[in-house]
Write a protein that holds these residues in place. Structure first.
Motif, PDB file in Angstrom:
ATOM      1  N   ARG A  10      31.858  30.938  26.585  1.00  0.00           N
ATOM      2  CA  ARG A  10      31.216  31.938  25.738  1.00  0.00           C
ATOM      3  C   ARG A  10      31.639  33.347  26.148  1.00  0.00           C
ATOM      4  O   ARG A  10      31.948  34.191  25.304  1.00  0.00           O
ATOM      5  CB  ARG A  10      29.697  31.782  25.847  1.00  0.00           C
ATOM      6  N   ALA A  11      31.649  33.601  27.455  1.00  0.00           N
ATOM      7  CA  ALA A  11      32.069  34.914  27.940  1.00  0.00           C
ATOM      8  C   ALA A  11      33.532  35.169  27.608  1.00  0.00           C
ATOM      9  O   ALA A  11      33.905  36.273  27.192  1.00  0.00           O
ATOM     10  CB  ALA A  11      31.850  35.006  29.453  1.00  0.00           C
ATOM     11  N   TYR A  12      34.361  34.145  27.759  1.00  0.00           N
ATOM     12  CA  TYR A  12      35.784  34.266  27.454  1.00  0.00           C
ATOM     13  C   TYR A  12      35.988  34.623  25.981  1.00  0.00           C
ATOM     14  O   TYR A  12      36.749  35.548  25.646  1.00  0.00           O
ATOM     15  CB  TYR A  12      36.483  32.954  27.792  1.00  0.00           C
ATOM     16  N   ALA A  13      35.322  33.906  25.084  1.00  0.00           N
ATOM     17  CA  ALA A  13      35.473  34.157  23.648  1.00  0.00           C
ATOM     18  C   ALA A  13      34.995  35.555  23.279  1.00  0.00           C
ATOM     19  O   ALA A  13      35.608  36.249  22.466  1.00  0.00           O
ATOM     20  CB  ALA A  13      34.714  33.100  22.848  1.00  0.00           C
ATOM     21  N   HIS A  14      33.888  35.980  23.885  1.00  0.00           N
ATOM     22  CA  HIS A  14      33.315  37.298  23.614  1.00  0.00           C
ATOM     23  C   HIS A  14      34.282  38.410  24.005  1.00  0.00           C
ATOM     24  O   HIS A  14      34.558  39.321  23.214  1.00  0.00           O
ATOM     25  CB  HIS A  14      32.001  37.436  24.394  1.00  0.00           C
ATOM     26  N   VAL A  15      34.808  38.338  25.225  1.00  0.00           N
ATOM     27  CA  VAL A  15      35.695  39.405  25.711  1.00  0.00           C
ATOM     28  C   VAL A  15      37.027  39.359  24.976  1.00  0.00           C
ATOM     29  O   VAL A  15      37.564  40.399  24.566  1.00  0.00           O
ATOM     30  CB  VAL A  15      35.904  39.282  27.231  1.00  0.00           C
ATOM     31  N   ARG A  16      37.557  38.170  24.763  1.00  0.00           N
ATOM     32  CA  ARG A  16      38.866  38.050  24.114  1.00  0.00           C
ATOM     33  C   ARG A  16      38.831  38.604  22.696  1.00  0.00           C
ATOM     34  O   ARG A  16      39.770  39.283  22.262  1.00  0.00           O
ATOM     35  CB  ARG A  16      39.294  36.581  24.100  1.00  0.00           C
ATOM     36  N   GLU A  17      37.773  38.308  21.963  1.00  0.00           N
ATOM     37  CA  GLU A  17      37.663  38.828  20.598  1.00  0.00           C
ATOM     38  C   GLU A  17      37.696  40.352  20.592  1.00  0.00           C
ATOM     39  O   GLU A  17      38.353  40.972  19.756  1.00  0.00           O
ATOM     40  CB  GLU A  17      36.361  38.338  19.946  1.00  0.00           C
ATOM     41  N   PHE A  50      37.197  36.615  33.030  1.00  0.00           N
ATOM     42  CA  PHE A  50      38.138  37.668  33.410  1.00  0.00           C
ATOM     43  C   PHE A  50      39.395  37.079  34.051  1.00  0.00           C
ATOM     44  O   PHE A  50      40.517  37.549  33.795  1.00  0.00           O
ATOM     45  CB  PHE A  50      37.474  38.646  34.386  1.00  0.00           C
ATOM     46  N   LEU A  51      39.227  36.061  34.893  1.00  0.00           N
ATOM     47  CA  LEU A  51      40.374  35.439  35.542  1.00  0.00           C
ATOM     48  C   LEU A  51      41.299  34.793  34.511  1.00  0.00           C
ATOM     49  O   LEU A  51      42.532  34.888  34.607  1.00  0.00           O
ATOM     50  CB  LEU A  51      39.902  34.401  36.567  1.00  0.00           C
ATOM     51  N   ARG A  52      40.721  34.121  33.524  1.00  0.00           N
ATOM     52  CA  ARG A  52      41.535  33.508  32.466  1.00  0.00           C
ATOM     53  C   ARG A  52      42.285  34.570  31.676  1.00  0.00           C
ATOM     54  O   ARG A  52      43.472  34.409  31.360  1.00  0.00           O
ATOM     55  CB  ARG A  52      40.640  32.694  31.521  1.00  0.00           C
ATOM     56  N   LEU A  53      41.602  35.658  31.375  1.00  0.00           N
ATOM     57  CA  LEU A  53      42.222  36.717  30.573  1.00  0.00           C
ATOM     58  C   LEU A  53      43.266  37.488  31.370  1.00  0.00           C
ATOM     59  O   LEU A  53      44.228  38.007  30.797  1.00  0.00           O
ATOM     60  CB  LEU A  53      41.140  37.647  30.030  1.00  0.00           C
ATOM     61  N   GLN A  54      43.099  37.537  32.684  1.00  0.00           N
ATOM     62  CA  GLN A  54      44.147  38.131  33.517  1.00  0.00           C
ATOM     63  C   GLN A  54      45.392  37.249  33.482  1.00  0.00           C
ATOM     64  O   GLN A  54      46.521  37.759  33.374  1.00  0.00           O
ATOM     65  CB  GLN A  54      43.674  38.295  34.962  1.00  0.00           C
ATOM     66  N   ARG A  60      43.715  43.290  34.037  1.00  0.00           N
ATOM     67  CA  ARG A  60      44.195  43.389  35.412  1.00  0.00           C
ATOM     68  C   ARG A  60      42.963  43.625  36.285  1.00  0.00           C
ATOM     69  O   ARG A  60      42.254  44.621  36.092  1.00  0.00           O
ATOM     70  CB  ARG A  60      45.195  44.538  35.558  1.00  0.00           C
ATOM     71  N   LEU A  61      42.690  42.705  37.188  1.00  0.00           N
ATOM     72  CA  LEU A  61      41.457  42.753  37.972  1.00  0.00           C
ATOM     73  C   LEU A  61      41.610  43.608  39.223  1.00  0.00           C
ATOM     74  O   LEU A  61      42.629  43.539  39.915  1.00  0.00           O
ATOM     75  CB  LEU A  61      41.020  41.339  38.366  1.00  0.00           C
TER      76      LEU A  61
END
Length: 231
Positions: A10-17, A50-54, A60-61
């Motif tokens: 859910r967090a991944y989908a929220h941030v990615r969108e 965040f790790l997946r999106l990095q 960039r973390l």
């Protein structure tokens, strides 16, 4: 499946969108706590997101500071738009080769600019229509492999498109250009549709601030023998 997996998704989908549509713009520093508060979650699933999106190149973390939204570079924008234009022109040429009747049928199937007019040509609506319009155009070319490749390009393209429709009047400009391309296709005028499509995609370079004579299709000087001349 670990207990945190659904919330991490859910967090991944929220941030990615929000990364893709520009609500989290390039250069912004996101905090785990801030995103977690937005979603009513703990920090852990947000950290996983965040790790997946990095890994995907979006963030960039920086430990104890947050996650920087990686800006779209001029080189990336140019390369993505160039690939997009080449795919769309190939599809348009393939469609034109099937004749005026096929072009008219394809034009009728394209999303109409007027469909978004009642929504005051908002950037979000324009972005949705742009994706539908260009994806449908590529599909009309009749090459399913190309259509799949084009879909995969949109995750990179959508951040650029979001930036290009965000300025004053840009969303309306985008929709108006779709209408002109559609009319040229409906009229069976392949060269005009090609020229309008090239101008339309190239205009994104100016809208996102890439000036200085950048072009998507480099000019080619042909020799008398019909071969590209050496420069």
């Amino acid at each position: 499946m670990t207990p945190s997996k659904p919330t991490a998704d859910r967090a991944y989908a929220h941030v990615r969108e929000r990364l893709l549509d520009g609500r989290y713009p390039g250069g912004e520093l996101l905090s785990e706590r801030g995103v977690a508060t937005e979603l009513g979650l703990s920090n852990t699933p947000v950290r996983e997101a965040f790790l997946r999106l990095q890994a995907e190149g979006f963030l960039r973390l920086y430990p104890k500071r947050g996650a920087l939204v990686v800006p779209v570079t001029p080189g990336e924008a140019h390369s993505v738009l160039q690939a997009r234009l080449l795919m769309e022109l190939f599809a348009l040429d393939a469609l034109a080769a099937r004749g005026p009747e096929a072009m008219r049928a394809a034009a009728e199937a394209l999303p109409q600019a007027g469909d978004a007019a009642s929504d005051d040509a908002s950037p979000k609506r324009a972005l949705d229509v742009a994706r539908a319009f260009h994806t449908q155009l590529v599909q009309a070319g009749g090459n399913p492999v190309l259509a799949r490749l084009y879909e995969s390009l949109w995750d990179q393209q959508i951040r650029i498109a979001a930036a290009s429709t965000a300025g004053p009047g840009h969303a309306a400009d985008d929709l108006g250009e779709h209408a002109a391309i559609t009319e040229a296709i409906r009229a069976g005028d392949g060269p005009a549709a090609r020229e309008l499509l090239t101008r339309h995609v190239s205009a994104v370079l100016q809208r996102i601030g890439l000036t200085g004579g950048s072009t998507l299709l480099p000019p080619v000087a042909w020799s008398a023998a019909g071969r590209p001349a050496r420069t």
